[in-house]
Design a protein around this motif. Structure first.
Motif, mmCIF file in Angstrom:
data_model
loop_
_atom_site.group_PDB
_atom_site.id
_atom_site.type_symbol
_atom_site.label_atom_id
_atom_site.label_comp_id
_atom_site.label_asym_id
_atom_site.label_seq_id
_atom_site.Cartn_x
_atom_site.Cartn_y
_atom_site.Cartn_z
ATOM 1 N N ASP A 22 9.285 4.398 36.328
ATOM 2 C CA ASP A 22 8.810 3.024 36.225
ATOM 3 C C ASP A 22 7.736 2.683 37.251
ATOM 4 O OD1 ASP A 22 10.483 3.245 38.360
ATOM 5 O OD2 ASP A 22 11.600 1.377 38.005
ATOM 6 N N ALA A 23 7.327 3.651 38.080
ATOM 7 C CA ALA A 23 6.247 3.382 39.034
ATOM 8 C C ALA A 23 4.932 3.198 38.265
ATOM 9 C CB ALA A 23 6.132 4.528 40.031
ATOM 10 N N GLN A 24 4.175 2.152 38.571
ATOM 11 C CA GLN A 24 2.972 1.819 37.818
ATOM 12 C C GLN A 24 1.701 1.882 38.664
ATOM 13 O OE1 GLN A 24 4.155 -2.140 36.556
ATOM 14 N NE2 GLN A 24 4.836 -1.405 34.535
ATOM 15 N N TYR A 25 1.769 1.468 39.962
ATOM 16 C CA TYR A 25 0.553 1.357 40.757
ATOM 17 C C TYR A 25 0.834 1.880 42.163
ATOM 18 C CZ TYR A 25 -0.213 -2.040 37.022
ATOM 19 O OH TYR A 25 -0.303 -2.646 35.796
ATOM 20 N N ARG A 26 -0.275 2.291 42.816
ATOM 21 C CA ARG A 26 -0.232 2.684 44.219
ATOM 22 C C ARG A 26 -1.073 1.674 44.994
ATOM 23 N NH1 ARG A 26 0.893 7.525 46.633
ATOM 24 N NH2 ARG A 26 0.727 8.593 44.607
ATOM 25 N N ALA A 27 -0.486 1.156 46.074
ATOM 26 C CA ALA A 27 -1.169 0.146 46.878
ATOM 27 C C ALA A 27 -2.075 0.825 47.896
ATOM 28 C CB ALA A 27 -0.144 -0.725 47.592
ATOM 29 N N THR A 28 -3.358 0.379 47.978
ATOM 30 C CA THR A 28 -4.321 0.896 48.957
ATOM 31 C C THR A 28 -5.070 -0.274 49.573
ATOM 32 O OG1 THR A 28 -6.001 1.167 47.236
ATOM 33 C CG2 THR A 28 -4.625 3.090 47.735
ATOM 34 N N ARG A 29 -5.501 -0.057 50.827
ATOM 35 C CA ARG A 29 -6.298 -1.086 51.473
ATOM 36 C C ARG A 29 -7.745 -1.013 50.953
ATOM 37 N NH1 ARG A 29 -4.002 -3.188 56.229
ATOM 38 N NH2 ARG A 29 -5.851 -4.512 56.214
ATOM 39 N N PRO A 30 -8.409 -2.140 50.861
ATOM 40 C CA PRO A 30 -9.810 -2.109 50.385
ATOM 41 C C PRO A 30 -10.706 -1.267 51.269
ATOM 42 C CG PRO A 30 -8.936 -4.324 50.299
ATOM 43 C CD PRO A 30 -7.931 -3.503 51.020
ATOM 44 N N SER A 31 -10.414 -1.195 52.534
ATOM 45 C CA SER A 31 -11.271 -0.421 53.426
ATOM 46 C C SER A 31 -11.226 1.057 53.115
ATOM 47 C CB SER A 31 -10.857 -0.653 54.885
ATOM 48 O OG SER A 31 -9.492 -0.289 55.082
ATOM 49 N N GLN A 32 -10.151 1.536 52.473
ATOM 50 C CA GLN A 32 -10.054 2.947 52.130
ATOM 51 C C GLN A 32 -10.774 3.274 50.821
ATOM 52 O OE1 GLN A 32 -5.863 3.665 52.024
ATOM 53 N NE2 GLN A 32 -5.612 3.550 54.256
ATOM 54 N N ALA A 33 -11.160 2.272 50.085
ATOM 55 C CA ALA A 33 -11.881 2.518 48.836
ATOM 56 C C ALA A 33 -13.363 2.709 49.144
ATOM 57 C CB ALA A 33 -11.689 1.347 47.880
ATOM 58 N N PRO A 34 -14.070 3.419 48.291
ATOM 59 C CA PRO A 34 -15.510 3.608 48.534
ATOM 60 C C PRO A 34 -16.229 2.276 48.571
ATOM 61 C CG PRO A 34 -14.702 5.116 46.860
ATOM 62 C CD PRO A 34 -13.588 4.176 47.136
ATOM 63 N N GLY A 35 -17.008 2.067 49.584
ATOM 64 C CA GLY A 35 -17.768 0.842 49.714
ATOM 65 C C GLY A 35 -16.954 -0.322 50.188
ATOM 66 N N GLY A 36 -15.682 -0.103 50.565
ATOM 67 C CA GLY A 36 -14.842 -1.177 51.066
ATOM 68 C C GLY A 36 -14.345 -2.096 49.995
ATOM 69 N N THR A 37 -14.470 -1.694 48.751
ATOM 70 C CA THR A 37 -13.969 -2.512 47.650
ATOM 71 C C THR A 37 -13.006 -1.668 46.849
ATOM 72 O OG1 THR A 37 -15.809 -1.856 46.233
ATOM 73 C CG2 THR A 37 -16.074 -3.886 47.540
ATOM 74 N N CYS A 38 -12.338 -2.318 45.896
ATOM 75 C CA CYS A 38 -11.404 -1.598 45.040
ATOM 76 C C CYS A 38 -12.183 -0.780 44.004
ATOM 77 C CB CYS A 38 -10.475 -2.574 44.323
ATOM 78 S SG CYS A 38 -9.360 -3.474 45.449
ATOM 79 N N ALA A 39 -11.606 0.318 43.597
ATOM 80 C CA ALA A 39 -12.233 1.181 42.591
ATOM 81 C C ALA A 39 -12.196 0.493 41.229
ATOM 82 C CB ALA A 39 -11.507 2.513 42.545
ATOM 83 N N PRO A 40 -13.141 0.895 40.353
ATOM 84 C CA PRO A 40 -13.110 0.314 39.008
ATOM 85 C C PRO A 40 -11.759 0.594 38.338
ATOM 86 C CG PRO A 40 -15.169 1.471 39.376
ATOM 87 C CD PRO A 40 -14.277 1.809 40.532
ATOM 88 N N GLY A 41 -11.233 -0.397 37.658
ATOM 89 C CA GLY A 41 -9.934 -0.260 36.986
ATOM 90 C C GLY A 41 -8.758 -0.650 37.846
ATOM 91 N N ASP A 42 -8.970 -0.888 39.166
ATOM 92 C CA ASP A 42 -7.870 -1.314 40.029
ATOM 93 C C ASP A 42 -7.572 -2.800 39.820
ATOM 94 O OD1 ASP A 42 -7.814 1.214 40.950
ATOM 95 O OD2 ASP A 42 -8.488 0.748 42.998
ATOM 96 N N PHE A 43 -6.386 -3.156 40.197
ATOM 97 C CA PHE A 43 -5.971 -4.556 40.183
ATOM 98 C C PHE A 43 -5.825 -5.040 41.621
ATOM 99 C CE2 PHE A 43 -4.497 -2.680 36.246
ATOM 100 C CZ PHE A 43 -4.847 -3.614 35.280
ATOM 101 N N LEU A 44 -5.828 -6.319 41.788
ATOM 102 C CA LEU A 44 -5.681 -6.919 43.106
ATOM 103 C C LEU A 44 -4.294 -7.548 43.232
ATOM 104 C CD1 LEU A 44 -9.142 -8.671 43.643
ATOM 105 C CD2 LEU A 44 -8.298 -6.553 44.714
ATOM 106 N N ALA A 45 -3.637 -7.244 44.356
ATOM 107 C CA ALA A 45 -2.359 -7.902 44.654
ATOM 108 C C ALA A 45 -2.620 -9.284 45.246
ATOM 109 C CB ALA A 45 -1.541 -7.052 45.613
ATOM 110 N N LEU A 46 -1.712 -10.186 45.049
ATOM 111 C CA LEU A 46 -1.874 -11.534 45.592
ATOM 112 C C LEU A 46 -1.826 -11.505 47.121
ATOM 113 C CD1 LEU A 46 0.390 -13.606 43.138
ATOM 114 C CD2 LEU A 46 -2.112 -13.434 43.166
ATOM 115 N N PRO A 47 -2.421 -12.504 47.778
ATOM 116 C CA PRO A 47 -2.423 -12.517 49.254
ATOM 117 C C PRO A 47 -1.028 -12.539 49.870
ATOM 118 C CG PRO A 47 -4.045 -14.059 48.401
ATOM 119 C CD PRO A 47 -3.247 -13.595 47.215
ATOM 120 N N ALA A 48 -0.019 -12.980 49.110
ATOM 121 C CA ALA A 48 1.336 -13.014 49.665
ATOM 122 C C ALA A 48 1.867 -11.628 49.986
ATOM 123 C CB ALA A 48 2.276 -13.718 48.692
ATOM 124 N N TYR A 49 1.273 -10.575 49.366
ATOM 125 C CA TYR A 49 1.732 -9.210 49.619
ATOM 126 C C TYR A 49 0.929 -8.536 50.719
ATOM 127 C CZ TYR A 49 4.352 -9.761 45.290
ATOM 128 O OH TYR A 49 5.233 -10.192 44.335
#
Length: 274
Positions: free
Chosen positions: A233-260
């Motif tokens: 049932d695992a669906q996503y892996r959480a990563t920090r934006p700084s670890q993504a190329p260019g400091g943003t999320c990769a295409p196709g990624d989703f964003l978690a809410l700020p509460a997380y």
């Protein structure tokens, strides 16, 4: 003939001097003489009998020779009686009612009152949130009057027969309701714990980079649950934006809410596992 002495003056006027009393006639018609503690005395009438010789006098409840006690049982009038207060309790969901009946009570009337009010409390007293605590307190308070009634002698001298105490409290059907608090503790508490476990904690927990999650809600109302990355049932892996190329999320990624996010400002990227 001797001349009487003249009147003598006194504080309240003149008075005649008392003449010496002449002895009464002797003979068969003379009054009988009786010896007393201070010498002979004449009996001029029938002598009253001594108080101890007075026979018992009839009364409304039979003959009696001793004064009755000034108090007795409030229900039958018998004695001995004990001053005590028997209590009861009624729970009515939202409201509750405290009952009391004050003595004195004889042994039989006191035990009958204790058993009746305690039995009524056992089946009427549990039906309310606060009554769950007031009912056992009321039953414990009644143990003091019960002990006082049991120490009394059998009742006597009442104006009516005393009450029948009936069967002991433990042999009455109402005694089975002692199981109500036990069932509440055995069933209600585990049920509440199970509901809490199944419902879980809805408070979002901050994610850690590299954790795998599943989303049990929609993307407007995310409910991210951390799970094993190898779980089906695992669906996503959480990563920090700084670890993504260019400091943003990769295409196709989703964003978690700020509460997380630990800081509440940096959004985690949720990269799909499949």
């Amino acid at each position: 003939m001797a001349t009487p002495p003249p009147p003598q003056a006194g504080p309240y006027g003149p008075y005649a001097a008392r003449q010496p009393q002449q002895p009464g006639p002797a003979g068969p018609y003379a009054p009988p003489q009786s010896a007393g503690p201070y010498g002979p005395q004449a009996a001029y009438g029938p002598q009253a009998p001594h108080a101890a010789q007075v026979p018992p006098q009839p009364g409304p409840y039979g003959s009696w020779s001793a004064p009755r006690p000034s108090y007795g049982c409030r229900l039958c009038g018998a004695g001995p009686a004990a001053e005590a207060t028997v209590r009861g309790h009624q729970g009515m969901v939202v409201l509750m009612r405290f009952l009391s009946l004050r003595g004195p009570f004889c042994r039989d009337c006191g035990l009958a009152t204790y058993r009746r009010m305690s039995a009524d409390t056992l089946w009427q007293g549990w039906w309310g949130p606060l009554s769950l605590f007031a009912t056992p307190v009321t039953l414990l308070l009644n143990l003091g009057p019960r002990a006082a009634f049991r120490r009394l002698a059998p009742p006597t001298g009442g104006h009516r027969p005393p009450l029948d105490p009936g069967r002991p409290l433990r042999r009455r059907p109402a005694a089975l309701l002692f199981l109500v608090p036990a069932l509440f503790l055995l069933l209600a508490v585990p049920t509440l714990i199970l509901i809490g476990v199944l419902a879980g904690d809805d408070t979002p927990h901050p994610l850690v980079s590299g954790q795998c999650v599943r989303n049990e809600g929609d993307w407007s109302h995310q409910n991210l649950r951390v799970t094993d990355c190898a779980a089906p049932d695992a669906q996503y892996r959480a990563t920090r934006p700084s670890q993504a190329p260019g400091g943003t999320c990769a295409p196709g990624d989703f964003l978690a809410l700020p509460a997380y996010s630990p800081e509440g400002t940096v959004l985690y990227c949720l990269t799909p596992l499949r």
